[in-house]
Design a protein around this motif. Structure first.
Motif, PDB file in Angstrom:
ATOM      1  N   PHE A   1      54.073  -8.376  41.631  1.00  0.00           N
ATOM      2  CA  PHE A   1      53.195  -8.383  40.458  1.00  0.00           C
ATOM      3  C   PHE A   1      52.040  -9.309  40.807  1.00  0.00           C
ATOM      4  CE2 PHE A   1      51.481  -9.433  36.360  1.00  0.00           C
ATOM      5  CZ  PHE A   1      51.554  -8.224  35.700  1.00  0.00           C
ATOM      6  N   HIS A   2      50.858  -8.745  40.922  1.00  0.00           N
ATOM      7  CA  HIS A   2      49.687  -9.507  41.365  1.00  0.00           C
ATOM      8  C   HIS A   2      49.112 -10.302  40.202  1.00  0.00           C
ATOM      9  CE1 HIS A   2      46.253 -10.554  43.757  1.00  0.00           C
ATOM     10  NE2 HIS A   2      46.702  -9.813  44.750  1.00  0.00           N
ATOM     11  N   THR A   3      48.932 -11.604  40.397  1.00  0.00           N
ATOM     12  CA  THR A   3      48.390 -12.448  39.330  1.00  0.00           C
ATOM     13  C   THR A   3      46.884 -12.269  39.171  1.00  0.00           C
ATOM     14  OG1 THR A   3      48.013 -14.316  40.817  1.00  0.00           O
ATOM     15  CG2 THR A   3      50.157 -14.207  39.686  1.00  0.00           C
ATOM     16  N   CYS A   4      46.263 -11.694  40.174  1.00  0.00           N
ATOM     17  CA  CYS A   4      44.827 -11.382  40.167  1.00  0.00           C
ATOM     18  C   CYS A   4      43.926 -12.614  40.216  1.00  0.00           C
ATOM     19  CB  CYS A   4      44.461 -10.494  38.977  1.00  0.00           C
ATOM     20  SG  CYS A   4      45.323  -8.924  38.990  1.00  0.00           S
ATOM     21  N   HIS A   5      44.467 -13.769  40.543  1.00  0.00           N
ATOM     22  CA  HIS A   5      43.586 -14.919  40.718  1.00  0.00           C
ATOM     23  C   HIS A   5      43.544 -15.365  42.176  1.00  0.00           C
ATOM     24  CE1 HIS A   5      47.425 -17.063  40.046  1.00  0.00           C
ATOM     25  NE2 HIS A   5      46.900 -18.007  40.786  1.00  0.00           N
ATOM     26  N   ASN A   6      44.329 -14.720  43.026  1.00  0.00           N
ATOM     27  CA  ASN A   6      44.287 -14.932  44.465  1.00  0.00           C
ATOM     28  C   ASN A   6      44.160 -13.571  45.132  1.00  0.00           C
ATOM     29  OD1 ASN A   6      44.762 -17.778  44.668  1.00  0.00           O
ATOM     30  ND2 ASN A   6      46.872 -17.398  44.066  1.00  0.00           N
ATOM     31  N   ILE A   7      43.424 -13.552  46.226  1.00  0.00           N
ATOM     32  CA  ILE A   7      43.262 -12.286  46.947  1.00  0.00           C
ATOM     33  C   ILE A   7      43.234 -12.585  48.439  1.00  0.00           C
ATOM     34  CG2 ILE A   7      40.755 -12.315  46.769  1.00  0.00           C
ATOM     35  CD1 ILE A   7      40.918  -9.239  46.473  1.00  0.00           C
ATOM     36  N   SER A   8      43.918 -11.757  49.198  1.00  0.00           N
ATOM     37  CA  SER A   8      43.947 -11.952  50.643  1.00  0.00           C
ATOM     38  C   SER A   8      42.643 -11.453  51.263  1.00  0.00           C
ATOM     39  CB  SER A   8      45.132 -11.191  51.253  1.00  0.00           C
ATOM     40  OG  SER A   8      44.899  -9.799  51.185  1.00  0.00           O
TER      41      SER A   8
ATOM     42  N   ALA B   1      39.974  -5.093  38.640  1.00  0.00           N
ATOM     43  CA  ALA B   1      40.445  -3.856  38.006  1.00  0.00           C
ATOM     44  C   ALA B   1      41.423  -3.108  38.904  1.00  0.00           C
ATOM     45  CB  ALA B   1      39.260  -2.962  37.647  1.00  0.00           C
ATOM     46  N   SER B   2      41.138  -3.042  40.199  1.00  0.00           N
ATOM     47  CA  SER B   2      42.043  -2.302  41.089  1.00  0.00           C
ATOM     48  C   SER B   2      43.387  -3.018  41.229  1.00  0.00           C
ATOM     49  CB  SER B   2      41.405  -2.080  42.461  1.00  0.00           C
ATOM     50  OG  SER B   2      41.286  -3.274  43.201  1.00  0.00           O
ATOM     51  N   LEU B   3      43.367  -4.348  41.217  1.00  0.00           N
ATOM     52  CA  LEU B   3      44.624  -5.098  41.276  1.00  0.00           C
ATOM     53  C   LEU B   3      45.445  -4.889  40.006  1.00  0.00           C
ATOM     54  CD1 LEU B   3      43.330  -8.420  42.869  1.00  0.00           C
ATOM     55  CD2 LEU B   3      44.625  -6.594  44.001  1.00  0.00           C
ATOM     56  N   MET B   4      44.774  -4.892  38.863  1.00  0.00           N
ATOM     57  CA  MET B   4      45.473  -4.650  37.602  1.00  0.00           C
ATOM     58  C   MET B   4      46.009  -3.224  37.542  1.00  0.00           C
ATOM     59  SD  MET B   4      45.707  -7.442  36.006  1.00  0.00           S
ATOM     60  CE  MET B   4      45.980  -7.151  34.275  1.00  0.00           C
ATOM     61  N   GLU B   5      45.268  -2.271  38.063  1.00  0.00           N
ATOM     62  CA  GLU B   5      45.759  -0.895  38.118  1.00  0.00           C
ATOM     63  C   GLU B   5      46.998  -0.803  39.001  1.00  0.00           C
ATOM     64  OE1 GLU B   5      42.338   1.341  39.372  1.00  0.00           O
ATOM     65  OE2 GLU B   5      41.464   1.332  37.366  1.00  0.00           O
ATOM     66  N   GLY B   6      46.998  -1.557  40.096  1.00  0.00           N
ATOM     67  CA  GLY B   6      48.179  -1.613  40.959  1.00  0.00           C
ATOM     68  C   GLY B   6      49.383  -2.184  40.219  1.00  0.00           C
ATOM     69  N   ASN B   7      49.144  -3.211  39.403  1.00  0.00           N
ATOM     70  CA  ASN B   7      50.227  -3.773  38.585  1.00  0.00           C
ATOM     71  C   ASN B   7      50.753  -2.732  37.606  1.00  0.00           C
ATOM     72  OD1 ASN B   7      50.229  -6.320  39.743  1.00  0.00           O
ATOM     73  ND2 ASN B   7      48.903  -7.220  38.192  1.00  0.00           N
ATOM     74  N   LEU B   8      49.856  -2.004  36.979  1.00  0.00           N
ATOM     75  CA  LEU B   8      50.273  -0.976  36.027  1.00  0.00           C
ATOM     76  C   LEU B   8      51.121   0.094  36.724  1.00  0.00           C
ATOM     77  CD1 LEU B   8      50.258   0.337  33.251  1.00  0.00           C
ATOM     78  CD2 LEU B   8      48.052   1.375  33.843  1.00  0.00           C
ATOM     79  N   GLU B   9      50.687   0.528  37.889  1.00  0.00           N
ATOM     80  CA  GLU B   9      51.460   1.515  38.649  1.00  0.00           C
ATOM     81  C   GLU B   9      52.845   0.975  39.005  1.00  0.00           C
ATOM     82  OE1 GLU B   9      49.101   2.696  42.009  1.00  0.00           O
ATOM     83  OE2 GLU B   9      47.500   3.464  40.722  1.00  0.00           O
ATOM     84  N   ALA B  10      52.914  -0.286  39.430  1.00  0.00           N
ATOM     85  CA  ALA B  10      54.197  -0.895  39.766  1.00  0.00           C
ATOM     86  C   ALA B  10      55.096  -0.985  38.547  1.00  0.00           C
ATOM     87  CB  ALA B  10      53.982  -2.283  40.382  1.00  0.00           C
ATOM     88  N   LEU B  11      54.529  -1.387  37.415  1.00  0.00           N
ATOM     89  CA  LEU B  11      55.314  -1.460  36.171  1.00  0.00           C
ATOM     90  C   LEU B  11      55.826  -0.086  35.772  1.00  0.00           C
ATOM     91  CD1 LEU B  11      53.145  -3.989  34.150  1.00  0.00           C
ATOM     92  CD2 LEU B  11      55.520  -4.333  34.887  1.00  0.00           C
ATOM     93  N   GLU B  12      54.972   0.907  35.843  1.00  0.00           N
ATOM     94  CA  GLU B  12      55.395   2.270  35.492  1.00  0.00           C
ATOM     95  C   GLU B  12      56.504   2.753  36.399  1.00  0.00           C
ATOM     96  OE1 GLU B  12      51.307   4.037  33.492  1.00  0.00           O
ATOM     97  OE2 GLU B  12      51.611   4.309  35.648  1.00  0.00           O
ATOM     98  N   GLN B  13      56.396   2.452  37.676  1.00  0.00           N
ATOM     99  CA  GLN B  13      57.390   2.896  38.653  1.00  0.00           C
ATOM    100  C   GLN B  13      58.725   2.193  38.451  1.00  0.00           C
ATOM    101  OE1 GLN B  13      56.279   2.113  42.703  1.00  0.00           O
ATOM    102  NE2 GLN B  13      58.143   3.017  43.547  1.00  0.00           N
ATOM    103  N   HIS B  14      58.687   0.890  38.209  1.00  0.00           N
ATOM    104  CA  HIS B  14      59.917   0.104  38.152  1.00  0.00           C
ATOM    105  C   HIS B  14      60.504  -0.031  36.755  1.00  0.00           C
ATOM    106  CE1 HIS B  14      59.979  -1.083  42.361  1.00  0.00           C
ATOM    107  NE2 HIS B  14      58.656  -1.115  42.266  1.00  0.00           N
ATOM    108  N   MET B  15      59.768   0.342  35.753  1.00  0.00           N
ATOM    109  CA  MET B  15      60.275   0.203  34.393  1.00  0.00           C
ATOM    110  C   MET B  15      60.707   1.549  33.807  1.00  0.00           C
ATOM    111  SD  MET B  15      60.019  -3.024  34.208  1.00  0.00           S
ATOM    112  CE  MET B  15      60.266  -3.537  32.530  1.00  0.00           C
ATOM    113  N   ALA B  16      60.551   2.607  34.572  1.00  0.00           N
ATOM    114  CA  ALA B  16      60.902   3.948  34.070  1.00  0.00           C
ATOM    115  C   ALA B  16      62.399   4.142  34.010  1.00  0.00           C
ATOM    116  CB  ALA B  16      60.266   5.012  34.945  1.00  0.00           C
TER     117      ALA B  16
END
Length: 76
Positions: free
Chosen positions: A43-50, A61-76
């Motif tokens: 789960f990316h906190t979006c305040h650090n980036i490699s 926005a892309s990091l938050m979208e990645g979080n949303l995708e991860a949540l959808e995948q793992h919370m289904a």
């Protein structure tokens, strides 16, 4: 003692995913998940980036979208 407590909590609550944040050593999350029969996910906190993410064009926005995708995948 803390790891044992968290492992028991994951089992008791039937938690399917143990989340970890970027730049963390997720060995503790891996250990808890393995012992409890769960998965791990970032789960990316979006305040650090490699530098690699930055070079790849990552944005807040892309990091938050990645979080949303991860949540959808793992919370289904």
């Amino acid at each position: 003692a803390t790891v044992a407590f968290l492992t028991d909590k994951v089992r008791q609550e039937h938690i399917s995913t143990v989340w970890y944040i970027e730049f963390s050593n997720h060995l503790v999350a891996d250990s808890i998940a393995e012992a409890a029969g769960a998965e791990t996910a970032l789960f990316h906190t979006c305040h650090n980036i490699s530098p690699e993410d930055l070079e790849a064009g990552a944005t807040y926005a892309s990091l938050m979208e990645g979080n949303l995708e991860a949540l959808e995948q793992h919370m289904a």
